[in-house]
Design a protein around this motif. Structure first.
Motif, mmCIF file in Angstrom:
data_model
loop_
_atom_site.group_PDB
_atom_site.id
_atom_site.type_symbol
_atom_site.label_atom_id
_atom_site.label_comp_id
_atom_site.label_asym_id
_atom_site.label_seq_id
_atom_site.Cartn_x
_atom_site.Cartn_y
_atom_site.Cartn_z
ATOM 1 N N ALA A 85 68.717 40.865 77.578
ATOM 2 C CA ALA A 85 68.815 39.555 77.152
ATOM 3 C C ALA A 85 67.786 38.687 76.445
ATOM 4 O O ALA A 85 66.398 39.169 76.929
ATOM 5 N N ALA A 86 67.894 38.054 75.350
ATOM 6 C CA ALA A 86 66.729 37.464 74.470
ATOM 7 C C ALA A 86 65.910 36.418 75.860
ATOM 8 O O ALA A 86 64.887 36.441 75.585
ATOM 9 N N HIS A 87 66.833 35.637 76.590
ATOM 10 C CA HIS A 87 66.073 34.802 77.415
ATOM 11 C C HIS A 87 67.049 34.974 78.824
ATOM 12 O O HIS A 87 68.037 35.603 79.041
ATOM 13 N N HIS A 88 66.235 34.513 79.906
ATOM 14 C CA HIS A 88 66.381 34.749 81.262
ATOM 15 C C HIS A 88 66.425 33.618 82.063
ATOM 16 O O HIS A 88 65.684 32.853 81.883
ATOM 17 N N LEU A 89 67.398 33.551 83.125
ATOM 18 C CA LEU A 89 67.552 32.342 84.066
ATOM 19 C C LEU A 89 67.400 32.886 85.566
ATOM 20 O O LEU A 89 68.434 33.756 85.954
ATOM 21 N N THR A 90 66.486 32.646 86.129
ATOM 22 C CA THR A 90 66.417 33.109 87.630
ATOM 23 C C THR A 90 66.457 32.184 88.548
ATOM 24 O O THR A 90 66.036 30.890 88.303
ATOM 25 N N ILE A 91 67.518 32.247 89.624
ATOM 26 C CA ILE A 91 67.843 31.067 90.251
ATOM 27 C C ILE A 91 67.675 31.503 91.849
ATOM 28 O O ILE A 91 68.006 32.547 92.294
ATOM 29 N N ASP A 92 66.915 30.611 92.410
ATOM 30 C CA ASP A 92 66.555 30.752 93.659
ATOM 31 C C ASP A 92 67.466 29.758 94.678
ATOM 32 O O ASP A 92 67.242 28.651 94.650
ATOM 33 N N LEU A 93 68.485 30.154 95.377
ATOM 34 C CA LEU A 93 69.358 29.258 96.187
ATOM 35 C C LEU A 93 69.411 29.444 97.495
ATOM 36 O O LEU A 93 69.558 30.389 98.263
#
Length: 280
Positions: free
Chosen positions: A258-266
């Protein structure tokens, strides 16, 4: 006994609201330093949006003068601004939630001036259109009503961090990618929070989300690579369709490419948390 109770009721219960209007503004100067604005409007209807490029800020309020007084403090040396209402200590039981809604406020800011915005909305019904504003830092705190935060246009200034805090309220954040925030914090209480990451992506982002009870919905474009790390989860219901699980982490199939990334700490306790996909 009943007659005694009525006679001893606070006089404020028997009086009508005294509504007043207030307006304030300040023009943009030749040397416009970044603006650090705090808004306090705990009850009523609120609109926040971009305004006239010639005005650093402008506000119009209709408020209950028996309970509140308007605040407008600005320091041109530091760019620190405080707008809104403050209580004058005549609360009691007179004002009901229906009467609160009679209060109305509109806050506008110059589109081109870098803006750090903190909005404390209490039980207000709020609509914030942040499109066109040069947001560099954002904090929205809502109590027990409905708030909509919409970034209708991409920002030309990159936002370093944004924070959304909701108590028993209903909060909807739309087109958040248009702000270009690197760090995003979400703190949900007993209400419902929806964060929509659509818009124009210009940078990777990391989300730290805590949802105690209630519901949290994350709406993410399919083109974004997603990695989600979950802890807690005591009695929580997690719905992460489209993500592959490995231990306490979930990842989208396109994460590597992916060109951009989203990391989620939940972190959750008894909340319902779901990921919904947005098709381009």
């Amino acid at each position: 006994m009943l007659a005694l109770l009525v006679a001893s009721s606070p006089p404020a219960l028997l009086t009508a609201q005294s509504m007043r209007n207030y307006a304030a503004s300040r023009p943009v100067t030749d040397i416009a330093i970044p603006l650090r604005a705090t808004l306090d409007f705990g009850a009523g209807r609120v609109v926040v949006r971009a305004g006239d490029s010639r005005m650093l800020y402008a506000t119009q309020m209709e408020y209950d003068a028996d309970r509140y007084t308007p605040v407008q403090r600005y320091d041109p040396r530091t760019g620190i601004l405080h707008l809104g209402l403050t209580s004058i200590g005549r609360g009691g039981l007179r004002v009901t939630s229906r009467q609160h809604l009679q209060q109305v406020a509109r806050f506008e800011f110059a589109p081109a001036v870098p803006l750090s915005l903190e909005a404390n909305l209490g039980a207000s019904e709020a609509h914030l259109d942040l499109g066109g504003l040069a947001i560099v830092e954002l904090s929205i705190r809502a109590g027990a009503s409905r708030s909509t935060i919409d970034v209708t246009r991409p920002s030309e200034t990159r936002c370093e961090r944004a924070r959304f805090i909701s108590g028993a309220s209903e909060m909807h954040v739309r087109r958040l990618a248009n702000l270009g925030c690197r760090e995003i914090g979400i703190e949900g209480g007993a209400g419902s929070t929806t964060i929509d990451f659509s818009g124009t992506w210009t940078t990777d982002a990391r989300v730290t989300a805590t949802q105690t009870v209630g519901t949290l919905t994350l709406r993410i474009p399919r083109s974004i690579g997603v990695r989600l790390n979950a802890t807690g989860r005591f009695l929580s219901r997690l719905t992460f369709d489209g993500l592959t699980r490995s231990g306490d982490s979930w990842q989208s199939a396109n994460f590597a490419d992916a060109a951009h990334h989203l990391t989620i700490d939940l972190t959750t306790n008894v909340a319902d948390v779901a990921v919904e996909w947005i098709d381009s």
